[in-house]
Motif scaffolding. Structure first.
Motif, PDB file in Angstrom:
ATOM      1  N   ALA A 793       0.830  -1.212   0.000  1.00 43.31           N
ATOM      2  CA  ALA A 793       0.000   0.000   0.000  1.00 43.31           C
ATOM      3  C   ALA A 793       0.859   1.254   0.000  1.00 43.31           C
ATOM      4  N   ILE A 794       1.913   1.239   0.799  1.00 42.49           N
ATOM      5  CA  ILE A 794       2.819   2.386   0.837  1.00 42.49           C
ATOM      6  C   ILE A 794       3.464   2.599  -0.528  1.00 42.49           C
ATOM      7  N   SER A 795       3.888   1.513  -1.153  1.00 46.00           N
ATOM      8  CA  SER A 795       4.520   1.625  -2.468  1.00 46.00           C
ATOM      9  C   SER A 795       3.541   2.183  -3.496  1.00 46.00           C
ATOM     10  N   CYS A 796       2.293   1.742  -3.447  1.00 46.83           N
ATOM     11  CA  CYS A 796       1.294   2.248  -4.397  1.00 46.83           C
ATOM     12  C   CYS A 796       1.007   3.726  -4.164  1.00 46.83           C
ATOM     13  N   LEU A 797       0.925   4.130  -2.901  1.00 47.89           N
ATOM     14  CA  LEU A 797       0.708   5.547  -2.605  1.00 47.89           C
ATOM     15  C   LEU A 797       1.883   6.394  -3.071  1.00 47.89           C
ATOM     16  N   GLN A 798       3.070   5.850  -2.930  1.00 43.35           N
ATOM     17  CA  GLN A 798       4.238   6.583  -3.401  1.00 43.35           C
ATOM     18  C   GLN A 798       4.207   6.772  -4.908  1.00 43.35           C
ATOM     19  N   GLN A 799       3.792   5.728  -5.622  1.00 37.91           N
ATOM     20  CA  GLN A 799       3.668   5.836  -7.070  1.00 37.91           C
ATOM     21  C   GLN A 799       2.603   6.857  -7.450  1.00 37.91           C
ATOM     22  N   LEU A 800       1.481   6.829  -6.747  1.00 38.18           N
ATOM     23  CA  LEU A 800       0.425   7.806  -7.021  1.00 38.18           C
ATOM     24  C   LEU A 800       0.904   9.223  -6.735  1.00 38.18           C
ATOM     25  N   HIS A 801       1.639   9.392  -5.677  1.00 45.62           N
ATOM     26  CA  HIS A 801       2.134  10.728  -5.339  1.00 45.62           C
ATOM     27  C   HIS A 801       3.128  11.221  -6.388  1.00 45.62           C
ATOM     28  N   MET A 802       3.874  10.311  -6.971  1.00 45.96           N
ATOM     29  CA  MET A 802       4.830  10.707  -7.998  1.00 45.96           C
ATOM     30  C   MET A 802       4.125  11.144  -9.271  1.00 45.96           C
ATOM     31  N   PHE A 803       3.064  10.418  -9.657  1.00 47.54           N
ATOM     32  CA  PHE A 803       2.376  10.730 -10.916  1.00 47.54           C
ATOM     33  C   PHE A 803       1.260  11.763 -10.737  1.00 47.54           C
ATOM     34  N   ALA A 804       0.599  11.765  -9.564  1.00 49.69           N
ATOM     35  CA  ALA A 804      -0.508  12.698  -9.339  1.00 49.69           C
ATOM     36  C   ALA A 804      -0.390  13.268  -7.936  1.00 49.69           C
ATOM     37  N   PRO A 805       0.590  14.118  -7.680  1.00 45.06           N
ATOM     38  CA  PRO A 805       0.840  14.582  -6.306  1.00 45.06           C
ATOM     39  C   PRO A 805      -0.307  15.385  -5.708  1.00 45.06           C
ATOM     40  N   ARG A 806      -1.104  16.031  -6.559  1.00 40.71           N
ATOM     41  CA  ARG A 806      -2.195  16.867  -6.016  1.00 40.71           C
ATOM     42  C   ARG A 806      -3.315  16.028  -5.415  1.00 40.71           C
ATOM     43  N   HIS A 807      -3.348  14.781  -5.771  1.00 42.33           N
ATOM     44  CA  HIS A 807      -4.463  13.940  -5.345  1.00 42.33           C
ATOM     45  C   HIS A 807      -4.090  12.990  -4.215  1.00 42.33           C
ATOM     46  N   VAL A 808      -2.885  13.117  -3.693  1.00 42.93           N
ATOM     47  CA  VAL A 808      -2.440  12.267  -2.588  1.00 42.93           C
ATOM     48  C   VAL A 808      -2.065  13.160  -1.419  1.00 42.93           C
ATOM     49  N   ASN A 809      -2.604  12.860  -0.257  1.00 36.81           N
ATOM     50  CA  ASN A 809      -2.325  13.620   0.954  1.00 36.81           C
ATOM     51  C   ASN A 809      -0.940  13.237   1.462  1.00 36.81           C
ATOM     52  N   LEU A 810       0.021  14.138   1.292  1.00 34.86           N
ATOM     53  CA  LEU A 810       1.389  13.840   1.693  1.00 34.86           C
ATOM     54  C   LEU A 810       1.486  13.604   3.188  1.00 34.86           C
ATOM     55  N   SER A 811       0.759  14.381   3.979  1.00 34.62           N
ATOM     56  CA  SER A 811       0.806  14.208   5.427  1.00 34.62           C
ATOM     57  C   SER A 811       0.342  12.820   5.824  1.00 34.62           C
ATOM     58  N   SER A 812      -0.727  12.370   5.185  1.00 34.41           N
ATOM     59  CA  SER A 812      -1.239  11.032   5.492  1.00 34.41           C
ATOM     60  C   SER A 812      -0.240   9.959   5.082  1.00 34.41           C
ATOM     61  N   LEU A 813       0.409  10.168   3.943  1.00 36.92           N
ATOM     62  CA  LEU A 813       1.372   9.181   3.466  1.00 36.92           C
ATOM     63  C   LEU A 813       2.575   9.088   4.401  1.00 36.92           C
ATOM     64  N   VAL A 814       3.114  10.237   4.804  1.00 39.09           N
ATOM     65  CA  VAL A 814       4.276  10.221   5.689  1.00 39.09           C
ATOM     66  C   VAL A 814       3.910   9.664   7.053  1.00 39.09           C
ATOM     67  N   SER A 815       2.717  10.038   7.541  1.00 39.32           N
ATOM     68  CA  SER A 815       2.280   9.485   8.813  1.00 39.32           C
ATOM     69  C   SER A 815       2.137   7.979   8.728  1.00 39.32           C
ATOM     70  N   CYS A 816       1.658   7.518   7.587  1.00 34.66           N
ATOM     71  CA  CYS A 816       1.542   6.075   7.363  1.00 34.66           C
ATOM     72  C   CYS A 816       2.925   5.421   7.372  1.00 34.66           C
ATOM     73  N   LEU A 817       3.873   6.091   6.754  1.00 35.25           N
ATOM     74  CA  LEU A 817       5.228   5.539   6.712  1.00 35.25           C
ATOM     75  C   LEU A 817       5.863   5.519   8.092  1.00 35.25           C
ATOM     76  N   CYS A 818       5.668   6.586   8.851  1.00 32.98           N
ATOM     77  CA  CYS A 818       6.387   6.752  10.108  1.00 32.98           C
ATOM     78  C   CYS A 818       5.761   5.975  11.254  1.00 32.98           C
ATOM     79  N   VAL A 819       4.453   5.859  11.269  1.00 32.21           N
ATOM     80  CA  VAL A 819       3.795   5.333  12.454  1.00 32.21           C
ATOM     81  C   VAL A 819       3.111   4.001  12.172  1.00 32.21           C
ATOM     82  N   ASN A 820       2.070   4.094  11.402  1.00 35.34           N
ATOM     83  CA  ASN A 820       1.206   2.937  11.235  1.00 35.34           C
ATOM     84  C   ASN A 820       1.896   1.777  10.557  1.00 35.34           C
ATOM     85  N   LYS A 821       2.954   2.069   9.775  1.00 32.11           N
ATOM     86  CA  LYS A 821       3.540   1.008   8.979  1.00 32.11           C
ATOM     87  C   LYS A 821       4.940   0.635   9.433  1.00 32.11           C
TER      88      LYS A 821
END
Length: 1649
Positions: A793-821
């Motif tokens: 899931a993290i890898s897919c979000l990273q790919q989405l952020h690379m291709f469509a950064p406006r549509h991915v919440n960076l804060s949520s992604l980093v929080s996911c990387l740092c805490v939940n995952k």
């Protein structure tokens, strides 16, 4: 989806949806509900809970979807209690009771969900759930031994949460919990191993730390571990590994301080469990090996991960003592044995092997093991022992075929055992093992029917693609537990990783990501080696033989049955797959159709094997077969075979194997390129991926589909939308317990996002729907309990952020990387990949990510992120991680964050680094930097051990490893560099304080100087050598950056003065006798930097650091006797050179300060008297520093010169190796090259020598004594110039020699002056007989400065101009008469050497000058002859100009006129002039390019610089005049112009006996040439210059002409000037100017007008 946003499920809308939309609707409602619950009213929540409570009470009554509804209700209840806890009231007992009743009839999926829901309830309720603890405990007990592995994992998690409040679990029911955990290990998988081991270890640790337990709880808890060995548990290796994993959790939970204080008991218990006192633990050899692996795992995980360096050293000593007690081995301090002694020991062991038959094998093995280990040290070490090693090898093997045949007929089994051991050891020591043709023998090894060992775990993974191994579970991934988990894959009572299998593996290079050697059992080693060798040999045999080999492999498989057949098939496929890899790498071909057919049969059988690992390798082999065949028809045929099998087969084996084969074909062929073929593949894999009856088929089919999506390229665009719908449907419908299916779905989603790429940024309805589906899929995977799915899931979000950064919440992604995952993934194989994504984002958006609101993030890798931020969390992770690649990524991430934000967050970063450095056990109790008081270690009683956990958590970093602290020290250095680039205020305390007052948010480095000094001090005085080096480096940087910063509160002082004691205290330990040489070497650099900085003005304060250098100098003087035997000669040399370099730098500073003292004095005279005291301080400091160095200057000069001479000898070419001393061959040249600042020291002699003349006579004489050893330096410089390729270094050395000659000249002058004063009657023009050569003119090689200087100059000149060497003039490589064009560097070197040559006679006596004059003349004239080549611009080449200048200086030497040497000089100079004149008379064909101007200039130098008696003899004078006549007739205007200039100077010679012959002979020719200009006017500027210079020459004739002849000049001049005025108009301006100037000068100097 907006209709799903309600508290209760909108069933009406739900029932109107299709099957796929229903699942999506439910998921959307659950996501909204999770966000809504915290803000929903209590009444609504109670109503929702009541609705959920009703379903578990209901009976099934044959409802179709009842299990699904029940599961949904249970999950909702779990989340309600997790989020709201006690807000739901006291009805939780009823809820728990209803849930537990529902579990009795629930399926495995239901039991799994109920366990997880109970875990969430316990988490939310905390201590309020105590009334239900017993009921939950009973239910979880039964689930912990459930047949479903997912249920076991869920039960373990539930019990882990329960033990937080259920006291009975780690008190009264402790034994039953331990027994239950042991039972759950039986038949479990990897996930169960981890979950139950964590539960068991945590419960036992909790029991130990409980305040309700007695003082004997340690023994009680450790006794619980002993239950493992009771008769109730059948012992297998799986139990060992699980048990010891729990032991690691137990120790990790208690923490490093507990382990350090109780390590003796801990170690004793571990060793006791695997000792002979427990016969069940070690029933056979395999159990013993397995237990050793487990003990090794425990010690690495606990000692290596929890203890600091000092505690690790203490633990290592205890381990060694324990081993000594168990094995009764003899200790040997190898650190004190030199390589020579080790070699001798090895020889003695081999020679004495036959003396005692009981120890023959052991002595043989030990001897060859030592030799083989020495071989790994490289040629620099081995070459000196090679004769002895070759002799040993020679004695091992038969010397001839006859000896070999004789050997076969004798010897018993024991003799052959020893013989084979000897030869095996000898072969292991050789770098190149002979290659034998053993093809048939290899086949026998691979197909032997008696083999019972399945080697798939070791043979097949390297043959499979790394991505395909994900299908086979986490056991084949890189995890922290792989070292012991991989033993489970062997089976059949086989254990690997024991040194007794192959003791030589202890020094061999480790495998990829292996931290320790893992030698295989002999049978597996033979199979592995045979497989690798088969792959090489198969590629080189004929194609007809390939067919025979393949047929033999097939026959061998057919002739065996059952498990043996599978083993033979495994070996055969492994060998053939290896050969295909070699064929693909070398672009080879497999062969004709018959070979392909046999190969296809072999691989096809493996593709349908029951072994999943073999199927995976066979699919890879299937694709490589098509790659090697390189035939599209053959590839299409392979694909068609798979199509047919997949259409007809219904078994799991065939479907999984052939589905993966289709994906592998795309991997190696880049897509077959056919749309029809792609459609067929996608259609079949679609169908297989929806086979809900077999999760394995789904997983393999989806994985293959992900390969096709990734590799098909643009062809797959038409399938993206249906594939995405399929993936999303399966994510929502496949139970989360089928983790392998969800992992494959994650790979498919990742590939689809990559395929869509930048199209995801579009705004159309279709793209928006696709993007929404991708985000929804990521959200589903994020909620999956499996860590690998979360990583996807993290890898897919990273790919989405690379291709469509406006549509991915960076804060949520980093929080996911740092805490939940990442917190949960840390011990999983996906953790490195997940962190790499964080690394990627931090590199791109470091500032944005760091500024995110992470306050909701509590812990990252068990570190409180609120206190130390994300940066501190990464530092903590770096300290715990053992994967070197991951550690490198973490360091790069932190370095990028530091570069981006260190200046803005200066205090934060400095505090972070300080916390890491201060967390060492050495500094926990240090209150100040002052180290004069020794630290006292408080004694801790046994009872306090039980409360150590709170003490550990007081500090954000607990006992960080030395590597982490070294990185922190490096970060400090980087921060200083960043601040240096940010502005000057960071190093200006006054400016920093002013700006800080204006804006309190500003921060500057100079305000943290105390912290910088403290951190450098802590690091420099640590017990870790690497950290000491980093601390000293930090201290050196701080000294250099802040040395000139003034202290505003005390004018005239510097800010660093207040830290003198701290600097001295940081340096003092580095000079202790036991300190390693590299640390002392670094400390010497800091000492020199501190002394040279000028911070310390008081001489007494300066002596503190100076004494450290003095002590090191004493150690250098002591020689080898004072050097530690632990270190080799290179290391000692490094230390010695560092000491000498430090003294050299101090000496340079002392000289510079003394030189500038007079300037400071002159300046002070102009200032007020108030500054007089400050001047005295400066003068005192400069004088004091010189006095400090002066005391050891004599010793230092000798050591400096000796070091440079050693370096000169060391860099001699190989043909001069015999001249090297035997004891100096191992010295590393790098250390010498890094210490060439010593040359700079000697280069500063000029300024030092000039001070001699202005000093008093007594003081000057005392200083001259320093020059005595310098007479040997040219010998050193000779070889340095010869060998060093750097022209700059060569020039620097030549400059040193020039300055030495200058000092020697001053020395001779001083002696001459002293003699004149003493004699009183000698006139100043008289030259006293001082200088080398004395009365005899003899020069002693090795003692003569003149002789050594000549050697140096000859070396330099011959190296650049080989023609100067008489021995080389006849060599084919040196063409006589062929002029060489020197490079710019070569010209500079030649010129410098010539200038030195011209100064040599000045330091000789008259007789000595006569001895060296022929050599000097030969070299100067030789350079002139070889470099006098015409240049296009008419300029003289640099070597020619230098040779003429040197010739002039030589000819002007006072020795040419001295009474004792005048006659000899005259004769030699006449000979030299003849040599110059003879240059014209050599072969014209080779010398047409000779520059006549250069030779004429040389003749003119002789005429003008020597006494008349040298050049006025008739024969020489005529030849000189003839050369000028010939040159005057030259057609080259440049040559004519230069000739006129030279004659002009000769005509003006004050001695008429010199000038008149030239005037009489050449005047008429000059006048005639000028008269010709009346007929042929100048046509260009060059010809005009010739005429003008001719007129000047005629003017010079006037002074020497008779009075009556002078009146003819105006007539001749008027005609010539008239001609000039009539020249072409473009030269009129210059002509007019010349004519007017000439007439003015003429009339001003004569009265004829």
């Amino acid at each position: 989806m907006e209709l799903a946003h309600s508290l209760l499920l909108n069933e009406e809308e739900y029932n109107q949806l299709g099957e796929y939309q229903k699942a999506e609707f439910i998921f959307e409602w659950l996501q909204f509900l999770e966000k809504l619950l915290p803000v929903t009213s209590r009444v609504s929540i109670i109503h929702l809970k009541t609705q959920c409570d009703l379903l578990p009470r209901m009976k099934r009554h044959g409802q179709k979807f009842f299990p699904t509804k029940l599961g949904a209700a249970v999950v909702c209840l779990g989340y309600l209690y997790k989020k709201l806890g006690r807000i739901l009231g006291n009805s939780f007992t009823d809820t728990v009771g209803n849930v537990l009743k529902a579990m009795k009839n629930a399926e495995s999926q239901g039991r799994y969900e109920i366990m997880l829901s109970l875990q969430n309830m316990l988490k939310g309720l905390g201590a309020a759930a105590i009334p239900c603890h017993r009921d939950i405990y009973k239910a979880a007990r039964s689930c912990l031994t459930d047949r479903s592995m997912a249920v076991r994992c869920a039960a373990a998690k539930c019990l882990l949460e329960l033990q937080n409040e259920a006291v009975f679990m780690w008190s009264t029911d402790l034994d039953s919990v331990v027994t239950l955990c042991f039972k759950s290990f039986e038949g479990s998988n990897y996930d169960v191993h981890l979950a139950v081991s964590k539960l068991l270890g945590t419960v036992l640790a909790r029991a130990l730390t409980s305040k309700q337990t007695t003082g004997k709880i340690c023994e009680v808890t450790l006794h619980s571990f002993s239950l493992f060995f009771s008769d109730d548990f059948p012992l297998k290796y799986g139990f060992f590994s699980n048990f010891f994993q729990a032991y690691v959790v137990f120790a990790s939970t208690l923490g490093g301080q507990w382990l350090e204080r109780n390590f003796s008991a801990f170690l004793s218990h571990i060793l006791d469990l695997v000792s002979q006192s427990h016969p069940k633990a070690i029933q056979n050899q395999m159990d013993a090996i397995g237990c050793r692996c487990c003990v090794s795992f425990i010690l690495r995980a606990t000692v290596g991960g929890l203890l600091g360096e000092k505690a690790q050293i203490a633990a290592a000593k205890e381990i060694c003592q324990a081993i000594w007690k168990l094995k009764k081995v003899v200790g040997m301090d190898l650190t004190r044995l030199s390589i020579w002694v080790i070699m001798t020991v090895a020889e003695d062991l081999l020679c004495s092997a036959s003396q005692n038959s009981r120890l023959s094998v052991q002595r043989t093995q030990a001897g060859w093991l030592l030799i083989a280990a020495l071989m790994t040290l490289g040629p620099a070490v081995v070459q000196y022992h090679l004769p002895r090693i070759l002799l040993l090898w020679k004695c091992v093997f038969p010397s001839s075929p006859k000896d070999l045949e004789t050997e076969k007929t004798r010897g018993d089994s024991f003799t052959w055992q020893v013989t084979l051991e000897v030869r095996a050891g000898a072969l292991c020591g050789k770098l190149n093992v002979p290659f034998f043709t053993v093809g048939l023998v290899i086949l026998v090894d691979l197909t032997v029917p008696d083999s019972q060992i399945d080697a798939s775990t070791f043979l097949l993974p390297p043959l499979c693609h790394e991505d395909d191994l994900l299908l086979l579970g986490p056991l084949l991934q890189e995890t922290d537990h792989r070292f012991i988990e991989e033993q489970l894959l062997l089976g059949n009572n086989v254990a690997g990783g024991s040194l007794e299998y192959d003791p030589y593996s202890i020094y061999e290079k480790l495998g990829k990501r292996d931290s320790v050697p893992k030698p295989l059992p002999p049978t597996l080693s033979v199979i592995s080696a045979a497989t690798a060798l088969f792959g090489v040999i198969f590629c080189h045999i004929a194609e007809t033989h390939r067919l025979q080999v393949l047929e033999q492999l097939l026959n061998s498989i057919k002739q065996t049955k059952g498990s043996r057949q599978q083993i033979v098939q495994l070996n055969a496929v492994s060998a053939f797959s290896t050969s295909l890899k070699h064929l693909a790498n070398c672009k080879g071909s497999l062969g004709p159709e018959e070979v392909r057919r046999s190969a296809l049969t072999l691989v096809l059988g493996a593709l349908e094997s029951n072994n999943p690992l073999l199927r995976c390798a066979a699919a890879e082999c299937w694709a490589r077969l098509a790659q090697v065949a390189s035939d599209s028809a053959f590839t299409a045929g392979l694909a068609q075979v798979s199509f047919d099998k997949l259409k007809s087969a219904r078994d799991v084996v065939s479907r999984t194997g052939h589905s993966l084969a289709l994906g592998c074909l795309y991997r190696y062929l880049g897509g077959i390129g056919s749309t029809q073929h792609l459609n067929a593949c996608v259609g079949i894999l679609y169908t297989l991926s929806q086979d809900s009856t077999s999760p394995d088929v789904q997983a393999w089919a989806l994985h293959s589909l992900s390969l096709i999506v990734d590799l098909a390229g643009p062809l797959y665009h038409v399938h993206v939308e249906p594939t995405l719908s399929l993936v999303l449907m399966l994510l929502l419908t496949v139970p989360p317990t089928y983790t392998e299916v969800h992992q494959s779905l994650g790979r498919c989603l990742n590939a689809l996002i990559t395929t869509l790429g930048p199209e995801l940024q579009g705004s159309s309805a279709t793209v928006s729907a696709l993007r929404t589906s991708c985000l929804l899929g990521c959200a589903v995977m994020q909620d999956n309990p499996d860590c690998l799915v979360q990583a996807q899931a993290i890898s897919c979000l990273q790919q989405l952020h690379m291709f469509a950064p406006r549509h991915v919440n960076l804060s949520s992604l980093v929080s996911c990387l740092c805490v939940n995952k990442l917190t949960h993934l840390q011990n999983s194989p996906s953790f490195p990949r997940s962190f790499h994504l964080l690394h990627h984002h931090l590199d791109r958006e470091a500032e944005q990510i760091i500024e995110l609101d992470l306050r909701s993030t509590l812990f990252f890798a068990d570190i409180n992120i609120r206190e130390i931020g994300l940066e501190g969390a990464l530092l903590g992770l770096l300290d715990k991680e053992l994967d070197q690649r991951l550690c490198r990524d973490i360091k790069e991430t932190l370095s990028h964050m530091l570069t981006s934000m260190a200046v803005e967050k200066l205090s934060f970063w400095l505090k972070l680094c300080k916390d890491v450095l201060a967390a060492s056990a050495d500094f926990n109790t240090v209150a100040s930097i002052d180290t004069t008081q020794e630290e006292e270690t408080a004694k801790v009683d046994d009872a306090s051990i039980l409360t150590s956990e709170s003490d550990e958590r007081f500090h954000p970093f607990s006992n960080p490893r030395w590597s982490t602290r070294v990185f922190a020290a490096e970060c400090v250095c980087k921060i200083i560099n960043q601040c240096e680039s940010a502005g000057s205020a960071h190093f200006d305390i006054t400016l920093a304080q002013e700006r800080k007052q204006r804006d309190s948010r500003d921060d500057f480095l100079v305000l943290h100087l105390a912290d910088l000094i403290r951190m450098a001090f802590m690091a420099a005085t640590d017990h870790s050598d690497q950290l000491r080096l980093s601390g000293l480096q930090t201290l050196q940087i701080v000294v250099r950056k802040f040395a000139t910063v003034p202290e505003p509160e005390f004018p005239g002082h510097l800010i660093l003065e207040q830290y003198q004691a701290n600097v001295g205290a940081a340096l003092r330990p580095a000079f202790a006798p036991e300190t390693p040489p590299d640390v002392t070497a670094k400390a010497c650099q800091v000492c020199s930097a501190w002394i040279a900085s000028g911070v310390v003005s008081d001489l007494n304060d300066l002596r503190r650091v100076h004494q450290l250098l003095v002590s090191s100098l004493v150690k250098v003087q002591a020689g080898k006797e004072a050097q530690s035997q632990q270190y080799n000669e290179s290391t000692s040399t490094m230390e010695i050179l560092a000491v000498l370099k430090a003294w050299a730098e101090v000496y340079i500073v002392a000289i510079e300060k003394q030189k500038n003292r007079s300037d400071s004095h002159n300046h002070s005279l102009k200032t007020a008297n108030s500054e007089e005291e400050s001047y005295r301080d400066v003068t005192s400091s400069a004088s004091g520093l010189v006095d400090l160095v002066q005391a050891d200057l004599g010793t230092l000069s000798k050591l400096w010169l000796a070091a440079l001479q050693d370096f000169a000898l060391l860099i001699l070419p190989s043909e001069y190796a015999s001249q090297l001393p035997a004891e100096g061959k191992e010295v590393n040249k790098f250390y010498f090259r890094s210490s060439l600042a010593i040359i700079d020291v000697l280069a500063d002699l000029k300024s030092y020598a000039t001070g001699f003349l202005s000093s008093g006579e007594e003081k000057a004489c005392s200083r001259y004594s320093f020059l005595c050893p310098l007479k040997q330096i040219p010998l050193m410089c000779l070889t340095v110039q010869l060998m060093l390729e750097s022209p700059d270094i060569q020039l620097a050395a030549l400059e040193v020699v020039r300055l030495i000659l200058f000092a020697a000249q001053e020395h001779v002058k001083e002696k001459r002056r002293s003699a004149e004063v003493d004699d009183g009657a000698a006139e100043k023009e008289t030259l006293p007989e001082f200088g080398e050569g004395k009365d005899t003119g003899g020069l002693v090689p090795g003692k003569s400065l003149v002789f050594a200087t000549l050697e140096l100059c000859v070396c330099i000149l011959v190296r650049q101009l080989p023609q100067l060497n008489p021995k080389l003039t006849c060599s084919p490589a040196v063409q006589s008469g062929k002029h060489l064009l020197l490079s710019e560097d070569g010209s500079r070197l030649v010129s410098a050497a010539l200038f030195i040559l011209s100064d040599v006679p000045a330091i000789c006596s008259p007789e000595g000058s006569v001895s060296v004059l022929p050599t000097i003349l030969y070299l100067i004239i030789g350079v002139l002859k070889e470099t006098a080549v015409k240049e296009q611009d008419g300029q003289l080449p640099l070597p020619v100009a230098a040779s003429l200048q040197a010739l002039k200086g030589l000819l002007s030497s006072p020795m040419a006129r001295a009474e004792k040497s005048r006659t000899a000089w005259t004769d030699l100079l006449r000979s030299a002039l003849v040599t110059v004149l003879d240059c014209w008379d050599q072969a014209d064909g080779l010398l047409r390019e000779l520059d006549e101007v250069s030779l004429l200039t040389a003749i003119t130098v002789f005429i003008m610089s020597t006494s008349p008696e040298v050049t006025t003899i008739e024969c020489l004078q005529k030849r000189c005049i003839e050369k000028f006549k010939v040159t005057l007739e030259s057609k080259d205007p440049v040559v004519q112009y230069k000739c006129y200039q030279l004659l002009h100077s000769i005509f003006q010679h004050p001695n008429k006996t010199v000038s008149y012959p030239y005037i009489h002979s050449l005047a008429s020719s000059i006048v005639g040439k000028l008269q010709e200009t009346e007929k042929s006017k100048p046509e260009n500027a060059a010809e005009l210059q010739v005429v003008q210079e001719g007129i000047k020459v005629v003017t010079a004739l006037t002074a020497a002409a008779e009075e009556e002849n002078r009146k003819l000049l105006p007539l001749f001049a008027s005609k010539t000037l008239h001609t000039l005025l009539l020249a072409p108009s473009y030269t009129f301006k210059s002509q007019k100017s010349f004519v007017l100037d000439f007439l003015w000068n003429l009339t001003a100097g004569a009265d004829i007008f």
